[in-house]
Design an enzyme around this catalytic site. Structure first.
Site, PDB file in Angstrom:
ATOM      1  CG  ASN A   1      78.161  92.493  25.442  1.00 51.64           C
ATOM      2  OD1 ASN A   1      77.239  92.985  26.085  1.00 51.64           O
ATOM      3  ND2 ASN A   1      78.770  91.380  25.823  1.00 51.64           N
TER       4      ASN A   1
ATOM      5  CG  HIS B   1      79.666  87.396  19.765  1.00 51.74           C
ATOM      6  ND1 HIS B   1      80.606  88.264  19.266  1.00 51.74           N
ATOM      7  CD2 HIS B   1      79.665  87.582  21.106  1.00 51.74           C
ATOM      8  CE1 HIS B   1      81.157  88.940  20.261  1.00 51.74           C
ATOM      9  NE2 HIS B   1      80.594  88.550  21.394  1.00 51.74           N
TER      10      HIS B   1
HETATM   11  P1  5GP Z   1      81.883  89.618  24.001  1.00 48.01           P
HETATM   12  O1  5GP Z   1      82.583  90.037  25.269  1.00 48.01           O
HETATM   13  O2  5GP Z   1      82.643  90.094  22.782  1.00 48.01           O
HETATM   14  O3  5GP Z   1      80.436  89.963  23.945  1.00 48.01           O
HETATM   15  O4  5GP Z   1      81.909  88.037  24.016  1.00 48.01           O
HETATM   16  C1  5GP Z   1      82.945  87.261  23.506  1.00 48.01           C
HETATM   17  C2  5GP Z   1      82.730  85.864  24.027  1.00 48.01           C
HETATM   18  O5  5GP Z   1      83.480  84.960  23.241  1.00 48.01           O
HETATM   19  C3  5GP Z   1      83.192  85.666  25.484  1.00 48.01           C
HETATM   20  O6  5GP Z   1      82.094  85.210  26.255  1.00 48.01           O
HETATM   21  C4  5GP Z   1      84.309  84.634  25.370  1.00 48.01           C
HETATM   22  O7  5GP Z   1      84.299  83.733  26.449  1.00 48.01           O
HETATM   23  C5  5GP Z   1      84.027  83.970  24.050  1.00 48.01           C
HETATM   24  N1  5GP Z   1      85.198  83.501  23.341  1.00 48.01           N
HETATM   25  C6  5GP Z   1      86.310  84.213  23.055  1.00 48.01           C
HETATM   26  N2  5GP Z   1      87.187  83.484  22.336  1.00 48.01           N
HETATM   27  C7  5GP Z   1      86.588  82.270  22.162  1.00 48.01           C
HETATM   28  C8  5GP Z   1      86.995  81.064  21.499  1.00 48.01           C
HETATM   29  O8  5GP Z   1      88.066  80.979  20.904  1.00 48.01           O
HETATM   30  N3  5GP Z   1      86.127  80.022  21.535  1.00 48.01           N
HETATM   31  C9  5GP Z   1      84.914  80.098  22.181  1.00 48.01           C
HETATM   32  N4  5GP Z   1      84.145  79.003  22.142  1.00 48.01           N
HETATM   33  N5  5GP Z   1      84.498  81.216  22.802  1.00 48.01           N
HETATM   34  C10 5GP Z   1      85.319  82.278  22.799  1.00 48.01           C
END
Ligand code: 5GP
Ligand code: ZN
Length: 116
Positions: A89, A102
């Site tokens: 994303n 990520h």
């Molecule tokens: P995005 O929405 O930015 O593509 O994805 C961010 C992802 O990071 C989400 O799926 C969320 O659950 C994960 N996430 C956010 N903070 C943390 C964290 O502190 N530890 C882990 N393991 N995952 C996280």
């Protein structure tokens, strides 16, 4: 910038914030997502801080992008030889919430299309 002091994923890479690690190399880390959306849901991050894929690509060494996707691909295949999905994303409209690049690797269930 290599590291952003305020970035949660930089802190996860350094070990300052705990995570459930799957694979670690000098340049990348694979760890389990806190809020999994599939039986396997891991995040592949580069050590080098970049807010999103576009910024990472713009400043990458030639091998860096390929290395990251290769790691994601190996991780997906290891989780499920029947198939896996990689999601990146970029930006608010795409649903990005953490601004350190990520790659989501999702596996272990039937995926739907369109992704929503
Ligand atoms: P995005 O929405 O930015 O593509 O994805 C961010 C992802 O990071 C989400 O799926 C969320 O659950 C994960 N996430 C956010 N903070 C943390 C964290 O502190 N530890 C882990 N393991 N995952 C996280
Ligand atoms: Zn970061």
């Amino acid at each position: 910038m290599t590291r952003d002091e305020n970035c949660i994923f930089c802190k996860i890479f350094s070990g300052e914030v705990k995570s459930d690690e799957v694979t670690r190399t000098d340049d990348a880390l694979v760890f389990r997502d806190l809020n999994p959306q599939a039986p396997t849901h891991v995040l592949v991050i580069p050590k080098r801080h970049a807010a999103n894929l576009g910024d990472f690509v713009a400043s990458a060494e030639p091998h860096e992008v390929g290395d990251l996707f290769a790691l994601a691909s190996r991780t997906g295949r290891a989780a499920s030889p029947d198939g896996y999905r990689i999601v990146v994303n970029e930006g608010h409209e795409a649903g990005q919430t953490v601004f350190h690049l990520h790659l989501h690797v999702l596996a272990g269930r039937r995926m739907h299309w369109p992704p929503g």
